[in-house]
Design a protein around this motif. Structure first.
Motif, PDB file in Angstrom:
ATOM      1  N   ILE A  39       0.836  -1.203   0.000  1.00 30.23           N
ATOM      2  CA  ILE A  39       0.000   0.000   0.000  1.00 30.23           C
ATOM      3  C   ILE A  39       0.871   1.255   0.000  1.00 30.23           C
ATOM      4  N   ALA A  42       2.300   2.183  -3.359  1.00 30.70           N
ATOM      5  CA  ALA A  42       1.333   2.696  -4.334  1.00 30.70           C
ATOM      6  C   ALA A  42       0.826   4.054  -3.852  1.00 30.70           C
ATOM      7  N   VAL A  44      -1.515   7.013  -4.045  1.00 29.42           N
ATOM      8  CA  VAL A  44      -2.821   7.336  -4.616  1.00 29.42           C
ATOM      9  C   VAL A  44      -3.328   8.617  -3.959  1.00 29.42           C
ATOM     10  N   ASP A  47      -4.518   8.977  -0.246  1.00 31.40           N
ATOM     11  CA  ASP A  47      -3.562   8.920   0.865  1.00 31.40           C
ATOM     12  C   ASP A  47      -3.601  10.206   1.683  1.00 31.40           C
ATOM     13  N   ARG A  78     -10.983   1.614   3.864  1.00 26.82           N
ATOM     14  CA  ARG A  78     -10.816   0.482   2.937  1.00 26.82           C
ATOM     15  C   ARG A  78     -11.201   0.797   1.497  1.00 26.82           C
ATOM     16  N   CYS A  80     -10.203   3.222  -0.131  1.00 23.30           N
ATOM     17  CA  CYS A  80      -9.040   3.849  -0.765  1.00 23.30           C
ATOM     18  C   CYS A  80      -8.084   2.811  -1.355  1.00 23.30           C
ATOM     19  N   HIS A  81      -7.806   1.758  -0.605  1.00 25.48           N
ATOM     20  CA  HIS A  81      -6.865   0.717  -1.026  1.00 25.48           C
ATOM     21  C   HIS A  81      -7.532  -0.645  -0.888  1.00 25.48           C
ATOM     22  N   ARG A  82      -7.372  -1.482  -1.868  1.00 24.59           N
ATOM     23  CA  ARG A  82      -8.015  -2.801  -1.794  1.00 24.59           C
ATOM     24  C   ARG A  82      -7.391  -3.686  -0.716  1.00 24.59           C
ATOM     25  N   HIS A  83      -6.111  -3.468  -0.390  1.00 22.17           N
ATOM     26  CA  HIS A  83      -5.460  -4.295   0.632  1.00 22.17           C
ATOM     27  C   HIS A  83      -5.851  -3.912   2.057  1.00 22.17           C
TER      28      HIS A  83
END
Length: 137
Positions: A39, A42, A44, A47, A78, A80-83
């Protein structure tokens, strides 16, 4: 002498179960750290999204309470980021294993905020300290 053998076997099995639980906890922590690494690499736009800073403020919180609050913030971010959902599930599993007192979602008081990116860096550092067997404080 005949009671000694079953007693030793019982102690061996119990210590093995404890070791398996410790290894399982360590795996949750290490997997969460690995996901956080991905995360953090990456970059984005979300963030910069403001989230509650659960790592600042009340230093009276214990590690489990801080992790419970971090679980809540992770759940909220969640999208924001799939992980983040994987990290949320790992933290939730850790909480359920370690304490019945803290059940996510934990209430997170408003107040001090930070960016999601900075929160994730703080969470990364906190999990690394836990892997090394240190306290979050």
């Amino acid at each position: 002498m005949s009671i000694l053998v079953p007693l030793l076997l019982t102690l061996l099995v119990l210590s093995g179960c404890h070791m398996a639980a410790v290894l399982h906890t360590s795996n949750f922590l290490k997997e969460s750290i690995r996901l956080l690494d991905e995360i953090l690499e990456a970059k984005v736009p979300c963030d910069k999204m403001n989230v509650t800073n659960v790592f600042a403020g009340n230093k009276q919180d214990n590690d489990l309470e801080t992790l419970c609050k971090a679980t809540t913030v992770t759940w909220e971010g969640r999208s924001c980021h799939r992980h983040l959902e994987g990290i949320y599930l790992n933290l939730l599993s850790l909480l359920r294993r370690k304490s019945r007192a803290y059940q996510a979602p934990c209430p997170v008081a408003g107040g001090s905020t930070t960016s999601l990116g900075d929160f994730l860096l703080d969470l990364h550092r906190a999990l690394q300290r836990l892997v090394k067997g240190q306290s979050l404080k």
